[in-house]
Design an enzyme around this catalytic site. Structure first.
Site: not given
Ligand code: PMP
Length: 421
Positions: A138, A215, A218, A241
């Protein structure tokens, strides 16, 4: 709500199958209609909905407990502190961390990764050093490293993936070198659902003395994470999430590393003493929590963890996998549909394209049917580039999705194809 969760778990045990319809009834938003149709919510990978238990816990905090934490001697300040620090202990147990000193509240995964980039990586990096990520990340696990590399002269290296969306582990290993100062990788890919071999990644990096950040944005709602079993050095996730509120997340860090790291933001709460000549830092974990924290968010996050654990994370995981298998089989019957991401170990994410229909058009047509999916690059543009697509449509499943949701998705996809035929 613990009662509803316990009932759902008991029902699951009795029937051998998780009772998603019962779980669904715990989420008030799922009772609403969208465009005149009962809502089918298939966008939980972007943000999961909240059960009544979480809404009630936040409401209780706001109604009865709120004051600023840590500094007050009055009753409400102590009650708020107890609620906030109690939430930290709940997160510690959820992740099986050794100590609450290792649990730092943040706004979410993004802030947690930025904290590590600025506070751990930046002081350790010199020109020629490397940070190693994978092609599946991400943007939240790419951009903070690019920023810190630009500031230090270090280089961002990327371990490749294959056509199924799996990490090429041999190539990952070959990229580990004395120059590698940190490995930062997703536990589960949000764009494709790929579950990465994180235990092997950690073992390979540790064999060379390289720390690893995972990270977990998910991962935590779909099987959970045990930081001692994973043996990772940093772990990040977001409350929203995990059926919790937005604006709250956390960073787990190994205590020995956190101790050596300088604070990354200065202000109230993160200090022991301040004079104009200089300041001294508070103990862990508060050294990394400058300013008034998100107390109601932390309380909501703890309630979300209670809720998920009450349902039984393994039962939820098995249920989501069953829905994924059903949706995958039915999707493959749709002419022109291409599944993007076919890893052997996948979280409940179905990313796809349909020939001749732009994913955004698909998303709009499905929305008219009351079916919410996500379309776009999913904040993972390099993954889109790898598969040579500008965007995908993505359906993601959670504890509250039922078989009927898959049926509605598939029917809406068939209908969309007819519109464009
Ligand atoms: N890493 C992953 C794999 C994600 O799916 C997300 C959110 N889509 C994030 C990081 C970022 O999370 P946040 O926007 O809640 O900080």
């Amino acid at each position: 709500m613990a009662t509803a969760a316990a009932t759902a778990t008991a029902a699951a045990l009795a029937t051998g199958r998780f009772d998603a319809a019962r779980a669904r009834a715990d989420f008030p938003i799922l009772a609403r209609e969208v465009n005149g149709r009962p809502l089918v919510y298939l966008d939980s990978a972007a943000s999961a909905q909240r059960p009544r238990a979480v809404i009630a816990a936040v409401d209780h905090y706001e109604t009865h407990l709120h004051a600023n934490v840590h500094r007050g001697v009055h009753t409400l300040s102590q009650a708020a502190t107890e609620a906030f620090e109690g939430a930290r202990e709940r997160v510690r147990r959820f992740l099986n961390a050794r100590s609450t000193k290792e649990i730092i509240f943040t706004r979410g995964t993004t802030e947690a990764i930025n904290l590590v980039a600025q506070s751990y990586a930046r002081p350790h990096l010199a020109p020629g050093d490397e940070i190693l990520v994978t092609w599946l990340e991400h943007h939240a696990n790419i951009v903070p490293w690019q920023m810190v590399c630009a500031a230090t002269g270090a280089t961002l290296r990327v371990a490749p993936i294959d056509e199924r969306g799996e990490l090429r582990f041999d190539e990952f290993q070959a990229l580990l070198s004395p120059r590698t100062k940190l490995v930062a990788t997703a536990h589960v890919s949000n764009a494709l659902g790929t579950v990465l071999p994180v235990k092997q990644i950690v073992a390979a990096a540790h064999a060379r003395g390289i720390p690893v950040l995972l990270d977990g944005a998910q991962a935590v709602a779909h099987g959970g994470a045990d930081v001692q079993a994973l043996d990772c050095d940093f772990y990040a996730f977001s409350g929203h999430k995990l059926y919790g509120p937005t604006g709250i997340g956390m960073l787990y860090g190994r205590e020995a590393l956190l101790r050596e790291m300088p604070p990354w933001q200065g202000g109230g709460d993160m200090i022991l003493s301040v004079t104009f000549e200089g300041s001294t830092w508070n103990d862990l974990p508060w050294k990394f929590e400058a300013g008034t924290p998100n107390m109601s968010g932390a309380v909501g996050l703890a309630a979300a963890i209670d809720y998920l654990e009450g349902l039984g994370p393994q039962a939820v995981h098995a249920h989501e996998q069953r829905l994924l298998a059903k949706a995958t089989a039915a999707a493959l019957e749709i002419p022109g549909l291409r599944i993007i991401g076919t890893a052997s170990d996948k979280a409940a994410v179905l990313s796809f394209t349909i020939e001749g229909i732009h994913p955004h058009d698909l998303g709009t047509i499905l929305d008219h049917e009351g079916v919410a999916i996500r379309t776009g690059h999913h904040c993972a543009m390099p993954v889109m580039d790898f598969f040579k697509v500008a965007a995908t449509a993505r359906a993601s499943f959670a504890c509250y999705n039922v078989d009927g949701d898959v049926d509605r998705l598939i029917a809406a996809l068939h209908a969309a194809r007819e519109v464009f035929a």
